[in-house]
Scaffold this active site. Structure first.
Site, mmCIF file in Angstrom:
data_model
loop_
_atom_site.group_PDB
_atom_site.id
_atom_site.type_symbol
_atom_site.label_atom_id
_atom_site.label_comp_id
_atom_site.label_asym_id
_atom_site.label_seq_id
_atom_site.Cartn_x
_atom_site.Cartn_y
_atom_site.Cartn_z
ATOM 1 N N HIS A 36 2.664 0.904 -11.596
ATOM 2 C CA HIS A 36 2.349 1.135 -13.005
ATOM 3 C C HIS A 36 3.496 1.943 -13.602
ATOM 4 C CE1 HIS A 36 1.357 5.109 -11.563
ATOM 5 N NE2 HIS A 36 0.431 4.627 -10.748
ATOM 6 N N HIS A 39 5.125 4.886 -11.642
ATOM 7 C CA HIS A 39 6.132 4.516 -10.642
ATOM 8 C C HIS A 39 7.448 4.107 -11.327
ATOM 9 C CE1 HIS A 39 2.281 3.226 -8.498
ATOM 10 N NE2 HIS A 39 2.799 4.084 -7.635
ATOM 11 N N GLN A 63 -1.656 7.433 6.578
ATOM 12 C CA GLN A 63 -2.046 8.484 5.634
ATOM 13 C C GLN A 63 -3.454 8.279 5.101
ATOM 14 O OE1 GLN A 63 1.304 7.475 2.865
ATOM 15 N NE2 GLN A 63 -0.192 7.942 1.284
ATOM 16 N N GLN A 155 1.927 16.698 -2.384
ATOM 17 C CA GLN A 155 2.769 15.790 -1.611
ATOM 18 C C GLN A 155 4.247 16.079 -1.869
ATOM 19 O OE1 GLN A 155 2.053 11.393 -1.133
ATOM 20 N NE2 GLN A 155 3.504 11.284 -2.814
#
Ligand code: AMP
Length: 293
Positions: A36, A39, A63, A155
């Protein structure tokens, strides 16, 4: 022009080594696909800053927890390739699981305290999977600037720490969150929301914005800020879907540690690196968001 799709590490190294030999610098955007605008903003930034942009599209099994959405995660490679062409990516690395995790694979990368609270607490093993796959990307792709979204704030910080601790020859950059017009942070998982849930989801971002406004107006009472955010997220409209909060926390951005408080539970007047992070469930979908105060 459509980017070149590569699915083998050896071929990727060959292409990027040739590019480096003629002096090109490399910008990398690791993704799980179902792309989307969030990104694509990273890919555009990679292209603008580095000249040669590499995106990865890989749904990384390690993950995901055993009860999470690995099998259902949206896979839309054809459309992703078209979007990556519009963002002027040069290479798209689309390895198989076997390519990233060779037979008898048994090595993992684990980051300490930064990976333990927040999402690390509710998703055991998640950041180990992320750190492992990103370190494989660092080794497969090599030196360059790697772009991560602040949407996944923890992250980004975990990877920044890992890159520094393990002496990877890379630069890690955090980029702004891209939102829908109503404020909802873009996410591949937003496609899981029913229309009724989608209507409620923007409350998360609205609550963060309102907390930021209160902080900027001088509110320093930590419990008050968090309680206000909780009320804004939970709302008071009976019936219909509701957000169930997993965590709301204020942390120091670089370390993700608890901020210093005075004896009255007040934040320091001029702390310049605070971030308010939330995770909540909306039906079966887990949403995360955050804002720098
Ligand atoms: P994912 O495909 O969800 O693993 O995300 C790949 C990269 O895109 C990560 O660095 C994310 O933080 C980033 N990203 C995802 N959504 C957004 C967004 N709404 N704004 C900015 N970056 C994002």
């Amino acid at each position: 022009m459509r980017p070149e799709q590569i699915d083998q590490v050896a071929r990727l190294r060959q292409a990027l080594d040739s590019a480096r030999q003629v002096g090109r610098t490399i910008g990398v955007v690791p993704t799980m696909g179902a792309l989307h605008e969030g990104h694509l903003s990273l890919v555009r930034q990679a292209k603008a800053q580095c000249g040669l942009a590499v995106a990865t599209v890989f749904v990384n099994p390690t993950q995901f927890g055993p009860k999470e959405d690995y099998a259902q995660y949206p896979r839309t490679l054809e459309r992703d390739m078209e979007l990556l062409a519009t963002a002027r990516a040069d290479y798209v690395f689309t390895p198989s699981v076997q390519e990233m995790y060779p037979p008898f694979d048994q090595t993992r990368v684990r980051v300490g305290g930064l990976a333990e609270g927040l999402c690390g607490a509710s998703r055991p093993g998640h950041f180990e999977g992320v750190a492992t796959v990103v370190s494989k990307f660092f080794n497969a792709i090599g030196p360059g600037t790697y772009f991560f979204g602040k949407k996944d704030y923890q992250q980004w910080r975990v990877i920044e720490r890992m890159a520094s601790d393990l002496l990877f020859p890379v630069r890690v950059v955090g980029c702004p969150i891209v939102r829908e017009p109503d404020g909802l942070a873009m996410s591949s998982r937003n496609s899981y929301l029913s229309p009724e849930e989608r209507a409620v989801a923007p409350r998360l971002a609205a609550a963060l914005l309102s907390a930021q406004a209160r902080y900027q107006a001088g509110e320093r009472d930590l419990a008050g800020l968090i309680d206000g955010t909780r009320r804004d997220i939970e709302g008071d409209i009976p019936g219909g879907p509701s957000l169930s909060i997993e965590y709301i926390e204020v942390k120091v951005g670089t370390t993700l540690q608890a901020p210093a408080l005075d004896v009255h539970g007040k934040l320091a007047p001029s702390d310049s690196d605070l971030v308010l992070l939330v995770a909540a469930r909306l039906g079966a979908t887990r949403l995360i968001d955050n804002i720098e105060l």
